[in-house]
Write a protein that holds these residues in place. Structure first.
Motif, PDB file in Angstrom:
ATOM      1  N   UNK A 113       0.840  -1.201   0.000  1.00  0.00           N
ATOM      2  CA  UNK A 113       0.000   0.000   0.000  1.00  0.00           C
ATOM      3  C   UNK A 113       0.874   1.249   0.000  1.00  0.00           C
ATOM      4  N   UNK A 114       2.036   1.153   0.647  1.00  0.00           N
ATOM      5  CA  UNK A 114       2.957   2.288   0.634  1.00  0.00           C
ATOM      6  C   UNK A 114       3.415   2.617  -0.774  1.00  0.00           C
ATOM      7  N   UNK A 115       3.708   1.563  -1.548  1.00  0.00           N
ATOM      8  CA  UNK A 115       4.151   1.788  -2.923  1.00  0.00           C
ATOM      9  C   UNK A 115       3.034   2.416  -3.752  1.00  0.00           C
ATOM     10  N   UNK A 122       4.465  10.918  -4.107  1.00  0.00           N
ATOM     11  CA  UNK A 122       5.850  11.333  -4.326  1.00  0.00           C
ATOM     12  C   UNK A 122       6.280  11.190  -5.766  1.00  0.00           C
ATOM     13  N   UNK A 123       5.454  10.503  -6.588  1.00  0.00           N
ATOM     14  CA  UNK A 123       5.840  10.293  -7.977  1.00  0.00           C
ATOM     15  C   UNK A 123       6.766   9.112  -8.171  1.00  0.00           C
ATOM     16  N   UNK A 126       8.951   3.382  -5.309  1.00  0.00           N
ATOM     17  CA  UNK A 126       9.861   2.972  -4.236  1.00  0.00           C
ATOM     18  C   UNK A 126      10.961   3.997  -4.108  1.00  0.00           C
ATOM     19  N   UNK A 127      11.302   4.306  -2.886  1.00  0.00           N
ATOM     20  CA  UNK A 127      12.408   5.221  -2.619  1.00  0.00           C
ATOM     21  C   UNK A 127      13.234   4.558  -1.532  1.00  0.00           C
ATOM     22  N   UNK A 128      14.576   4.649  -1.628  1.00  0.00           N
ATOM     23  CA  UNK A 128      15.392   3.994  -0.603  1.00  0.00           C
ATOM     24  C   UNK A 128      15.445   4.872   0.642  1.00  0.00           C
ATOM     25  N   UNK A 129      14.251   5.153   1.122  1.00  0.00           N
ATOM     26  CA  UNK A 129      14.094   5.940   2.337  1.00  0.00           C
ATOM     27  C   UNK A 129      14.414   5.051   3.540  1.00  0.00           C
ATOM     28  N   UNK A 130      14.850   5.665   4.638  1.00  0.00           N
ATOM     29  CA  UNK A 130      15.295   4.875   5.791  1.00  0.00           C
ATOM     30  C   UNK A 130      14.191   3.965   6.307  1.00  0.00           C
ATOM     31  N   UNK A 193       9.308  13.490   4.003  1.00  0.00           N
ATOM     32  CA  UNK A 193       9.250  12.646   5.185  1.00  0.00           C
ATOM     33  C   UNK A 193       7.966  11.839   5.145  1.00  0.00           C
ATOM     34  N   UNK A 194       8.036  10.687   5.772  1.00  0.00           N
ATOM     35  CA  UNK A 194       6.876   9.810   5.801  1.00  0.00           C
ATOM     36  C   UNK A 194       5.944  10.149   6.949  1.00  0.00           C
TER      37      UNK A 194
END
Lengths: 249, 220
Positions: A113-115, A122-123, A126-130, A193-194
């Motif tokens: 669901x995040x993706x 965010x466009x 997937x982002x290599x966010x922490x 930020x998430x």
């Protein structure tokens, strides 16, 4: 004092647990269905749309509870794992066995669901966010625990091995989170930020809270049910299970 | 204890091929990258810290299974349980001996690979230091998982699934130390974190390895 100990010891008896949990399951299931229905209808249809993201933010009402469960189920498993390793309580092993697949699917749901949410917000999928990276690692830790159970079958060795994996994973999770945070600050990715906006109006976060409670109720119902099946399987040679099955048939 | 360490290492040293294989693997993986990505010095130099560290992590992972396998099959591992010394200490010694014969050569070989991958010479000392501090942590963490998967037989992917998430912090700090050094900065912070991880893991892991061995030989 003695009676209190007896009360506590009852919980370690599979037979007693089977009877008690059987009484709880319908309540948990009804609570889960009710709370989830309320939360989803409220969140998806009646909560006000986000002023920036419009309706796409509504996936939050599934994403948040899944993410909360993904974390707290692992914490619960780690506690149960300590109980397995120290006091050798069989039921704690059963709990880990039942909770791990549920936790893993919650982690997968949170990532999925995040993706889906990330694409409009965010466009990017997937982002290599922490936090994303740490959640992905957590998913693999879940898979390790499940794999341990699967490899050994329904044996005591497998239960203890999986418990040790749980404890090692739980010890490492903070270190992994910390190091991923450090790595994240080093790489300087796109800045977002998430963290959910803190100034969220009550009619937006209340459905989310109800959804979290609903997911917990669902967790309780599913885990208790799976523990019951595992108890029946393990105790299949005992008299009380034979009598139970004969009576039902 | 000193005699024990010497016996362990002599026994390990006699299994030459098993000790050499991870090293060969380490070199080969690094040699694949120029072929696949690009032989240009600039691009390779940028990739080198990550490539060398990932290759080192995989080489450790590959060698883990041989750490206890022979003794598990022959029953020597069970004998250790009946020693009057603490199991955790015996196993820590054995893991240390194992690291001296596998992790140490890996760290010493790394500058050669750094040269092959055009890593700036200034970063070579940090590369060796980071591997010297990082590989013992990897071996200690991996030993616990290797002991747990002993009853499952050889060549199971479960070991990788268990161990790789635990390796991540070491990989992050190790490769970022080398990257910082090759960019001309100081790597003291990352190396300090690697040292802290090593100390923390060295305190906890022997007990986890001992618990894992007890589970594996069904005495617990």
């Amino acid at each position: 004092m003695k009676s209190r100990w007896n009360w506590l010891h009852q919980w370690a008896s599979p037979r007693w647990f089977y009877r008690r949990s059987g009484a709880c399951i319908p309540w948990c299931a009804v609570a889960a269905a009710g709370l989830l229905a309320v939360a989803l209808v409220w969140g998806l249809a009646f909560a006000p749309p986000d002023y920036q993201q419009g309706d796409s933010f509504r996936i939050f009402y599934i994403h948040l509870p899944a993410a909360v469960l993904a974390q707290s189920v692992f914490a619960g498993m780690a506690v149960a794992a300590l109980v397995v390793l120290v006091w050798r309580v069989k039921l704690a092993d059963l709990f880990i066995r039942a909770a791990a697949p549920f936790g893993a699917s919650m982690t997968a749901l949170a990532l999925g669901t995040g993706a889906i949410w990330g694409k409009p917000a965010w466009g990017t999928w997937w982002e290599w966010d922490a936090r994303l990276t740490a959640t992905l690692v957590q998913f693999f830790l879940y898979l390790g625990v499940i794999g341990m159970h699967g490899a050994f079958g329904s044996t005591r060795t497998g239960g203890r091995a999986a418990a040790l994996v749980c404890v090692l994973g739980a010890l490492n999770l903070p270190i992994i989170k910390f190091s991923v945070n450090w790595w994240h600050t080093l790489h300087q990715p796109a800045t977002f930020t998430l963290t959910a906006p803190p100034a969220m109006p009550a009619e937006m976060w209340l459905p989310a809270l109800v959804a979290v409670l609903g997911f917990y109720a669902l967790f309780a119902a599913v885990v208790l049910f799976q523990m019951q099946s595992e108890i029946l399987y393990r105790e299949r040679h005992t008299d009380w299970v034979r009598r139970l099955v004969d009576g039902a048939a | 204890m000193g005699i024990l360490l010497r016996t362990e290492m002599r026994l390990l040293a006699r299994r030459g091929a098993e000790l050499f294989n991870p090293l060969g693997f380490f070199v080969l993986v690094c040699a694949l990258f120029p072929l696949a990505v690009s032989p240009e010095a600039e691009r390779l130099g940028g990739l080198a810290p990550g490539v060398i560290w990932v290759a080192a992590v995989l080489a450790v992972l590959l060698s883990l299974d041989s750490l206890f396998r022979h003794d598990f099959v022959s029953g020597a591992l069970e004998q250790l349980l009946f020693s009057r010394h603490s199991l955790a200490r015996l196993l820590a010694l054995r893991v240390f001996g194992y690291w001296v014969l596998t992790g140490l050569p890996l760290a010493l070989l790394a500058p050669v690979l750094g040269g092959m991958l055009h890593l700036p010479v200034a970063a070579w000392p940090v590369l060796v230091q980071s591997l010297l501090l990082g590989t013992p942590t990897l071996v200690l963490l991996g030993a616990a998982a290797a002991a747990l998967t002993l009853p499952l037989g050889r060549a199971n992917l479960l070991l990788a699934l268990l161990v790789l998430p635990l390796f991540m912090p070491v990989l992050i700090f190790g490769s970022s130390a080398v990257a910082a050094a090759s960019a001309g900065g100081s790597a003291a912070g990352q190396l300090a974190f690697l040292g802290a991880l090593l100390i923390g893991v060295a305190a906890v892991a022997p007990h986890a390895i001992a618990a894992a061995v007890r589970i594996a030989v069904h005495l617990d």
